[in-house]
Design a protein around this motif. Structure first.
Motif, PDB file in Angstrom:
ATOM      1  N   ALA A 123       2.015  -3.646   5.405  1.00 30.57           N
ATOM      2  CA  ALA A 123       1.010  -3.724   6.506  1.00 30.57           C
ATOM      3  C   ALA A 123      -0.204  -2.824   5.176  1.00 30.57           C
ATOM      4  N   ALA A 124      -0.308  -2.443   4.355  1.00 27.05           N
ATOM      5  CA  ALA A 124      -0.976  -1.749   3.126  1.00 27.05           C
ATOM      6  C   ALA A 124      -1.463  -2.313   2.064  1.00 27.05           C
ATOM      7  N   PRO A 125      -2.492  -2.023   1.807  1.00 25.45           N
ATOM      8  CA  PRO A 125      -3.348  -3.196   1.585  1.00 25.45           C
ATOM      9  C   PRO A 125      -2.819  -2.920  -0.349  1.00 25.45           C
ATOM     10  N   GLY A 126      -3.124  -4.518  -0.479  1.00 26.97           N
ATOM     11  CA  GLY A 126      -2.647  -4.541  -2.245  1.00 26.97           C
ATOM     12  C   GLY A 126      -1.299  -4.338  -2.693  1.00 26.97           C
ATOM     13  N   VAL A 127      -0.428  -4.428  -3.342  1.00 27.21           N
ATOM     14  CA  VAL A 127       0.583  -4.196  -4.040  1.00 27.21           C
ATOM     15  C   VAL A 127       1.546  -3.029  -4.334  1.00 27.21           C
ATOM     16  N   ARG A 128       2.196  -2.393  -4.210  1.00 34.09           N
ATOM     17  CA  ARG A 128       2.847  -1.258  -4.204  1.00 34.09           C
ATOM     18  C   ARG A 128       3.734  -1.413  -5.119  1.00 34.09           C
TER      19      ARG A 128
END
Length: 171
Positions: free
Chosen positions: A49-54
């Motif tokens: 759900a978070a934007p982009g890559v973690r």
């Protein structure tokens, strides 16, 4: 027919909103498909759900990943199975939380900073964010919650090393 506790409506396939709260503020909210609810454990599935890559160094969460998330009303943790969009298991990310609360179609989970990562093959079991937990002041504000959080982390680590988390979520 057995009675279900309030807030444990059946409804596999229904959409819930997962609200992850930290230090009294909503950290993230996202829709998830309810897969099961037995009155104690709620299982949902949601895309990353978070934007982009973690990139945590030991695992990358990225768009396309799918998480099957297990929340308990009587345990101080949540276990999230992380897979690529193609279905390859990356591992399990575990949040130490207060027991989950279902309010209508919103699943509220309070994050207590401690986390555990278990790789897909079980070779890496990593305790995370113990420094953040110490700095959070929870031990001073709510010593019983802090004790429960540490016990939950210890329990999950033991389960991961002894049985593997697939055994826990498969029960």
């Amino acid at each position: 027919m057995s009675a279900r506790p309030a807030g444990t409506e059946a409804g596999a396939g229904a959409t819930l909103t997962v609200a992850l709260v930290k230090a009294g503020r909503t950290k993230i909210r996202y829709p998830a498909a309810r897969l099961a609810d037995d009155g104690t454990r709620i299982t949902v599935r949601a895309p990353w759900a978070a934007p982009g890559v973690r990139d945590f160094g030991f695992v990358r969460f990225e768009p396309g990943d799918v998480l099957t998330e297990h929340y308990w009303r009587d345990r101080w943790y949540a276990v999230k199975e992380v897979r690529t969009g193609g279905g390859r298991l990356k591992g399990w990310y575990c949040d130490i939380t207060r027991p989950a609360v279902l309010r209508g179609s919103e699943l509220v989970v309070e994050d207590l900073d401690l986390d555990l990562w278990v790789s897909a093959d079980g070779s890496a079991v990593l305790r995370l964010d113990e420094d953040e937990f110490a700095e959070s002041g929870l031990a001073d504000r709510d010593p019983s919650a802090a004790d429960a959080a540490v016990r939950a982390l210890d329990e999950l680590e033991h389960l991961a090393r002894a049985e593997g988390l697939a055994a826990l979520v498969g029960r």
